[in-house]
Design an enzyme around this catalytic site. Structure first.
Site, PDB file in Angstrom:
ATOM      1  N   LYS A 152       0.888  -1.205  -0.014  1.00  0.00           N
ATOM      2  CA  LYS A 152      -0.114  -0.236   0.125  1.00  0.00           C
ATOM      3  C   LYS A 152       0.734   1.057   0.043  1.00  0.00           C
ATOM      4  O   LYS A 152       0.373   2.203  -0.383  1.00  0.00           O
ATOM      5  CB  LYS A 152      -1.025   0.120   1.349  1.00  0.00           C
ATOM      6  CG  LYS A 152      -1.965  -1.088   1.053  1.00  0.00           C
ATOM      7  CD  LYS A 152      -2.630  -1.343   2.342  1.00  0.00           C
ATOM      8  CE  LYS A 152      -3.723  -2.333   2.390  1.00  0.00           C
ATOM      9  NZ  LYS A 152      -3.070  -3.785   2.155  1.00  0.00           N
ATOM     10  N   ASN A 197      -6.265  -3.473  -4.665  1.00  0.00           N
ATOM     11  CA  ASN A 197      -6.253  -4.748  -4.245  1.00  0.00           C
ATOM     12  C   ASN A 197      -6.441  -5.547  -5.807  1.00  0.00           C
ATOM     13  O   ASN A 197      -7.084  -5.792  -6.358  1.00  0.00           O
ATOM     14  CB  ASN A 197      -7.609  -5.291  -3.278  1.00  0.00           C
ATOM     15  CG  ASN A 197      -7.431  -4.516  -1.974  1.00  0.00           C
ATOM     16  OD1 ASN A 197      -6.517  -4.931  -1.342  1.00  0.00           O
ATOM     17  ND2 ASN A 197      -8.577  -4.246  -1.666  1.00  0.00           N
ATOM     18  N   ARG A 251      -6.211  -8.712  -6.653  1.00  0.00           N
ATOM     19  CA  ARG A 251      -7.093  -9.952  -6.461  1.00  0.00           C
ATOM     20  C   ARG A 251      -8.477  -9.640  -6.588  1.00  0.00           C
ATOM     21  O   ARG A 251      -8.695  -8.887  -6.619  1.00  0.00           O
ATOM     22  CB  ARG A 251      -6.396 -10.689  -4.954  1.00  0.00           C
ATOM     23  CG  ARG A 251      -6.940  -9.644  -3.760  1.00  0.00           C
ATOM     24  CD  ARG A 251      -6.495 -10.102  -2.620  1.00  0.00           C
ATOM     25  NE  ARG A 251      -6.738  -9.304  -1.540  1.00  0.00           N
ATOM     26  CZ  ARG A 251      -7.700  -8.723  -1.015  1.00  0.00           C
ATOM     27  NH1 ARG A 251      -9.144  -9.150  -1.380  1.00  0.00           N
ATOM     28  NH2 ARG A 251      -7.833  -7.759   0.176  1.00  0.00           N
ATOM     29  N   GLU A 265      -9.815   1.018  -4.154  1.00  0.00           N
ATOM     30  CA  GLU A 265     -10.623   1.361  -3.029  1.00  0.00           C
ATOM     31  C   GLU A 265     -10.020   2.963  -2.808  1.00  0.00           C
ATOM     32  O   GLU A 265      -9.379   3.521  -2.843  1.00  0.00           O
ATOM     33  CB  GLU A 265     -10.279   0.556  -1.891  1.00  0.00           C
ATOM     34  CG  GLU A 265     -10.431  -1.057  -1.998  1.00  0.00           C
ATOM     35  CD  GLU A 265     -10.377  -1.845  -0.685  1.00  0.00           C
ATOM     36  OE1 GLU A 265     -10.363  -1.207   0.338  1.00  0.00           O
ATOM     37  OE2 GLU A 265     -10.869  -2.965  -0.984  1.00  0.00           O
ATOM     38  N   GLU A 276      -6.125   2.200  -1.723  1.00  0.00           N
ATOM     39  CA  GLU A 276      -5.161   1.008  -1.929  1.00  0.00           C
ATOM     40  C   GLU A 276      -5.826   0.423  -3.412  1.00  0.00           C
ATOM     41  O   GLU A 276      -7.010   0.635  -3.750  1.00  0.00           O
ATOM     42  CB  GLU A 276      -5.116  -0.034  -1.299  1.00  0.00           C
ATOM     43  CG  GLU A 276      -6.463  -0.440  -0.601  1.00  0.00           C
ATOM     44  CD  GLU A 276      -6.338  -1.229   0.575  1.00  0.00           C
ATOM     45  OE1 GLU A 276      -5.681  -0.881   1.597  1.00  0.00           O
ATOM     46  OE2 GLU A 276      -6.803  -2.421   0.652  1.00  0.00           O
ATOM     47  N   HIS A 279     -12.241  -2.229  11.205  1.00  0.00           N
ATOM     48  CA  HIS A 279     -11.683  -2.015   9.673  1.00  0.00           C
ATOM     49  C   HIS A 279     -11.747  -3.129   8.685  1.00  0.00           C
ATOM     50  O   HIS A 279     -11.329  -3.259   7.685  1.00  0.00           O
ATOM     51  CB  HIS A 279     -10.175  -1.600   9.819  1.00  0.00           C
ATOM     52  CG  HIS A 279      -9.910  -0.632  10.968  1.00  0.00           C
ATOM     53  ND1 HIS A 279     -10.625   0.798  10.772  1.00  0.00           N
ATOM     54  CD2 HIS A 279      -9.120  -0.716  12.216  1.00  0.00           C
ATOM     55  CE1 HIS A 279     -10.055   1.248  12.091  1.00  0.00           C
ATOM     56  NE2 HIS A 279      -9.255   0.537  12.657  1.00  0.00           N
ATOM     57  N   GLU A 329      -1.426   6.712   8.086  1.00  0.00           N
ATOM     58  CA  GLU A 329      -2.236   7.700   7.078  1.00  0.00           C
ATOM     59  C   GLU A 329      -3.187   8.428   8.023  1.00  0.00           C
ATOM     60  O   GLU A 329      -3.432   7.981   9.262  1.00  0.00           O
ATOM     61  CB  GLU A 329      -2.585   6.773   5.800  1.00  0.00           C
ATOM     62  CG  GLU A 329      -4.054   5.855   6.234  1.00  0.00           C
ATOM     63  CD  GLU A 329      -4.645   5.291   5.118  1.00  0.00           C
ATOM     64  OE1 GLU A 329      -3.960   5.304   4.232  1.00  0.00           O
ATOM     65  OE2 GLU A 329      -5.562   4.272   5.323  1.00  0.00           O
TER      66      GLU A 329
END
Length: 620
Positions: free
Chosen positions: A116, A274, A276, A260, A272, A220, A185
């Site tokens: 990330k 992903n 996958r 995302e 980020e 989260h 972050e």
């Protein structure tokens, strides 16, 4: 053409991929640890390969062993699922170097986006410098650079908590993904978690398959997801699509992926990418009429996507069913899953009736997905299906899911990532059916009635009522009834029917039906669980006052420095860290006092309820 595919994963996602392979005529190979020898994914695959060991680091995180297993089983392709090694570029290279087809993006794309921190740099977003944070930067989120699913994440609101949050996040990330790198972050309190599904072929075509809203999260980790994300302005949606395509083209992406964002105040903040398949991919499949796993396989075989994606239709909502206790910090639960049935909706499950939910892996049991022409209809259908579901075994989040789906903030699409911070206490308030104990007692009496006897326990001489004791929603309760010539009776209700698995009671002129299932001393009356209590309880207390008990099965991974018997502790002071299902759980002192007993030791494997320590209150 792919003929045999190995899934380098387990549970629900492995079963879901195997289902598509069966439809395509592709043979399947499962992997399993010792703990998963009889697991559902192992049973539904055509063949299986054992990886000795139980922990992920010994099995599902061992890329070298997985490649050997694929070759030994005669597979010509590997699908990584999600989690574990799904975003590990070295594993993807090892698969390709072995001459196998990799069902995923190129290793270079994984390398660029799976971390990330590197992904943010690629998209022009810089993480915070953990070594130079000030109070003005708070709150912040400590986040694992690899993987996802809420592992390795901690919110920090005080600078003095930063060091311990970094340490815990690193340990959790290393355990879950084999990579302990973390970053920091800004933490946005009231944003919406929105993502864009992409699909890209090897010929330069990139599809954006709508948006998803995944704002309802605990720790989260997403709990309820839907497609499309409701209420987004058209201009913002187009901006999200453009950013997603930009991310895909920046790394020459191929296959299925997700970009995302956190949306707040009309702005989109890149989180980020992903590289996958996502857990929530079924809602996109439902809306677009696609099988994303089949598309992944077609892309890996070199097929080109049509120029334009299919048209979206309707709305879909997904809820993740976990073996966990939301009322007690979402503590993971273990034990036998006696029954799992969710009627009327798509159910992607990793467990079947009679399976054991263990301590080694994520506690998700299944995902339930409803699709309908409108959002309101889809939400109603999913809430109703879960409300009627039979989930017999460990404590689950089923009731929380139903109440969340019916909460006015959610039905009005006004939710954000702080939803459970605001509402968890009310959403987890016990609301057991007050007539459940009587129904359970009458069903139990019916099961004990001698065959052919119409009168059951009726006596010719008046006697005291029959009494049965239960624990329900943490409270002890009693149910009483009498046997008569015409059958059982109870105060305040009319017993219409009493059978071992079905009781009908007339309450205030309305007949109510109760379905009863028994598993040992555990009784399920519709969706209300009860525990039958012994007739003569043990009067001795099970543990001394101040005892700290393990809230879930797990392993002791850390004990506070210099903590010994006789140590003075303060209320809330961290004492012991447990790890269960790849998450760390902190045990703190319940009061100011003296540690009079310390039974836990690092590396010790504990059952739920095991004695960890005793803190004696110093107050008179």
């Amino acid at each position: 053409m792919i003929s045999t595919l190995l899934v380098a994963n387990r549970g629900e996602i492995a079963c879901r991929i195997f289902r598509t392979c069966a439809n395509l005529g592709i043979s399947t190979v499962a992997l399993h640890s010792d703990a998963d020898e009889g697991a559902l994914h192992t049973c539904v695959a055509d063949t299986a390969v054992r990886l000795p060991g139980a922990a992920p680091a010994e099995t599902y995180l061992r890329g070298d062993l997985i490649v050997k297993a694929a070759l030994a089983a005669g597979a010509d392709a590997v699908h990584p699922g999600y989690g574990f090694l799904s975003e590990n570029a070295d594993f993807a290279r090892a698969v390709l170097d072995a001459g196998l087809v990799w069902i995923g993006p190129p290793p270079e794309a994984i390398e660029a986006m799976a971390s990330k921190t590197r992904a943010k740099e690629l998209m022009g977003v810089a993480p915070l410098d953990a070594g130079h944070l000030t109070a003005a930067d708070l709150p912040v989120l400590v986040k694992a650079a690899a993987g996802g699913g809420g592992r390795g994440m901690r919110v920090v609101r005080r600078l003095e908590d930063l060091a311990s949050a970094l340490e815990a996040a690193r340990a959790e990330a290393a355990s879950a993904f084999g990579d302990g790198e973390v970053f920091v972050e800004p933490y946005i309190e009231r944003g919406r978690h929105v993502e864009v599904q992409i699909l890209a072929d090897t010929h330069g075509t990139v599809w954006t398959l709508g948006t998803r809203d995944c704002s309802l999260q605990r720790r989260h980790q997403k709990v309820i997801e839907e497609a499309p994300a409701p209420g987004l302005p058209a201009a913002l949606t187009e901006k999200l699509y453009a950013m997603a395509v930009r991310a895909a083209r920046a790394v020459s992406y191929e296959g299925a992926g997700t970009v995302e964002f956190l949306v707040a105040d009309g702005r989109a903040h890149f989180l980020e990418m992903n590289t996958r398949l996502q857990v929530e991919h079924p809602v996109t499949e439902a809306v677009f009429g696609l099988d994303l796993v089949a598309e992944q396989i077609r892309i890996a075989e070199g097929h080109a996507l049509p120029l334009d994606p299919p048209t979206a239709r309707g709305h879909a909502v997904e809820a993740r069913l976990y073996a966990e206790d939301p009322a007690h910090g979402f503590a993971p639960q273990t034990g036998t899953l006696h029954r799992l049935a969710v009627p009327g909706v798509r159910l992607d499950a990793g467990y079947g009736d009679g399976d054991t939910v263990g301590v080694h892996y994520d506690p998700m049991l299944a995902k339930a997905v409803a699709h309908a022409p409108t959002r309101a209809e889809a939400v109603r259908a999913l809430a109703g299906a879960l409300d009627r579901a039979a989930v017999h075994g460990p404590v689950t989040n089923r009731d929380l899911l139903v109440r969340s789906l019916r909460h006015p903030e959610f039905t009005a699409a006004r939710m954000d990532t702080g939803f459970y911070d605001r509402h968890l206490a009310t959403l987890t308030e016990p609301a057991p059916d007050p007539h459940a104990p009587l129904a359970a007692a009458l069903a139990d009496a019916a099961s004990r009635t001698r065959s052919g006897s119409r009168f059951g326990g009726w006596r010719n001489v008046p006697s005291a009522p029959q009494v049965k004791r239960y624990e329900m929603a943490g409270e002890e309760t009693e149910a009483s009834y009498r046997h008569t010539r015409t059958g059982p009776t109870a105060d305040g209700v009319r017993v219409v029917r009493a059978e071992p698995t079905r009781v009908i009671l007339e309450v205030d002129g309305v007949e109510r039906k109760f379905d009863i299932a028994r598993h040992g001393d555990r009784v399920y009356v519709n969706t209300t669980p009860l525990t039958a209590l012994p007739r003569f309880p043990d009067p001795r207390p099970a543990h001394a006052p101040g005892s700290l008990l393990a809230p879930m099965p797990g392993t002791v991974v850390r004990i506070a420095e210099n903590l010994t018997e006789g140590t003075e502790v303060q209320s809330g002071q961290p004492l012991i860290w447990l790890e269960a299902m790849k998450m760390q759980h902190l045990i703190t002192a319940p009061t100011d006092g003296t540690l009079t007993a310390l039974r836990a030791a690092v590396g010790q494997q504990l059952e739920m309820g095991a004695l960890l320590a005793v803190v004696e209150n110093n107050r008179p």
